[in-house]
Motif scaffolding. Structure first.
Motif, mmCIF file in Angstrom:
data_model
loop_
_atom_site.group_PDB
_atom_site.id
_atom_site.type_symbol
_atom_site.label_atom_id
_atom_site.label_comp_id
_atom_site.label_asym_id
_atom_site.label_seq_id
_atom_site.Cartn_x
_atom_site.Cartn_y
_atom_site.Cartn_z
ATOM 1 N N PHE A 81 -17.438 65.525 60.973
ATOM 2 C CA PHE A 81 -18.126 66.435 60.064
ATOM 3 C C PHE A 81 -17.357 66.520 58.744
ATOM 4 O O PHE A 81 -17.942 66.428 57.666
ATOM 5 N N GLY A 82 -16.049 66.698 58.824
ATOM 6 C CA GLY A 82 -15.213 66.781 57.632
ATOM 7 C C GLY A 82 -15.304 65.541 56.769
ATOM 8 O O GLY A 82 -15.386 65.630 55.538
ATOM 9 N N GLN A 83 -15.329 64.378 57.399
ATOM 10 C CA GLN A 83 -15.441 63.136 56.642
ATOM 11 C C GLN A 83 -16.805 63.046 55.951
ATOM 12 O O GLN A 83 -16.891 62.636 54.788
ATOM 13 N N ALA A 84 -17.858 63.436 56.641
ATOM 14 C CA ALA A 84 -19.199 63.403 56.044
ATOM 15 C C ALA A 84 -19.282 64.349 54.848
ATOM 16 O O ALA A 84 -19.826 63.999 53.791
ATOM 17 N N ILE A 85 -18.729 65.553 54.983
ATOM 18 C CA ILE A 85 -18.724 66.519 53.880
ATOM 19 C C ILE A 85 -17.901 65.970 52.715
ATOM 20 O O ILE A 85 -18.329 66.025 51.556
ATOM 21 N N ALA A 86 -16.725 65.434 53.012
ATOM 22 C CA ALA A 86 -15.857 64.900 51.954
ATOM 23 C C ALA A 86 -16.522 63.743 51.217
ATOM 24 O O ALA A 86 -16.427 63.651 49.987
ATOM 25 N N GLN A 87 -17.204 62.873 51.934
ATOM 26 C CA GLN A 87 -17.905 61.758 51.272
ATOM 27 C C GLN A 87 -19.041 62.269 50.395
ATOM 28 O O GLN A 87 -19.232 61.786 49.276
ATOM 29 N N TRP A 88 -19.786 63.238 50.887
ATOM 30 C CA TRP A 88 -20.875 63.823 50.100
ATOM 31 C C TRP A 88 -20.329 64.445 48.825
ATOM 32 O O TRP A 88 -20.806 64.154 47.721
ATOM 33 N N VAL A 89 -19.325 65.321 48.963
ATOM 34 C CA VAL A 89 -18.760 65.981 47.795
ATOM 35 C C VAL A 89 -18.119 64.958 46.855
ATOM 36 O O VAL A 89 -18.237 65.071 45.633
ATOM 37 N N GLY A 90 -17.485 63.938 47.407
ATOM 38 C CA GLY A 90 -16.911 62.876 46.572
ATOM 39 C C GLY A 90 -17.962 62.149 45.754
ATOM 40 O O GLY A 90 -17.745 61.840 44.575
ATOM 41 N N GLN A 91 -19.120 61.875 46.343
ATOM 42 C CA GLN A 91 -20.227 61.244 45.606
ATOM 43 C C GLN A 91 -20.700 62.143 44.479
ATOM 44 O O GLN A 91 -20.957 61.683 43.365
ATOM 45 N N VAL A 92 -20.823 63.436 44.785
ATOM 46 C CA VAL A 92 -21.242 64.400 43.768
ATOM 47 C C VAL A 92 -20.213 64.448 42.645
ATOM 48 O O VAL A 92 -20.563 64.406 41.462
ATOM 49 N N LEU A 93 -18.950 64.516 43.005
ATOM 50 C CA LEU A 93 -17.877 64.586 42.012
ATOM 51 C C LEU A 93 -17.876 63.354 41.113
ATOM 52 O O LEU A 93 -17.771 63.468 39.884
#
Length: 151
Positions: A115-127
């Protein structure tokens, strides 16, 4: 929808888990959601309406960097220490959004690495997208020949 919207960026199982802790909020047009430099303790996903992101530029009016709408993440600073907003945000129309407590989401990420990796990848794409938008917008406003981006 862009690939940074919640529906496109998170697998269904993680999206459903995140949405279990969401609660709906409403912002009238003109409401400041947060100011650059403030404490980032929550984030939102737009349901309806539009939110602009702006950036402080000394001696000038804060330029709008990007406009956000349905399905888009408002705020990414909550995921990175020291949890301080890097931009400002304002509702440009009445906004309905899902609100998330950042501490709770970070705890969920710590307890479930997938879950943490999925959230981090999503936020990283947004960033990454926001960084490109900010660069282009600032070049358009302040560089002698703009960004050169024909958009």
């Amino acid at each position: 929808m862009t690939d940074t919207t919640l529906a496109m960026a998170l697998p269904v199982v993680h999206r459903e888990r995140l949405m279990r802790i969401a609660h709906e909020v409403n912002f009238p047009a003109g409401t400041r959601l947060f100011e650059e430099g403030g404490h980032a303790d929550r984030f939102w996903i737009v349901r309806t309406g539009a939110v602009t992101l702006d950036m402080h530029v000394p001696g000038r009016r804060a330029p709008v960097i990007e406009s956000l709408s349905f399905g888009e993440l408002i705020g990414w600073s909550w995921i990175f220490r020291p949890y301080v907003w890097h931009l400002g945000a304002e509702a440009m129309s009445p906004v309905r959004a899902w609100e998330f407590d950042a501490v709770a989401v970070r705890a969920m990420c710590d307890c479930d690495p997938a879950f943490g990796q999925a959230i981090a990848q999503w936020v990283g794409q947004v960033l990454a997208h926001r960084l490109r938008s900010a660069r282009t917008r600032l070049l358009d406003l302040y560089a002698p020949y703009g960004s050169g981006d024909p958009r």
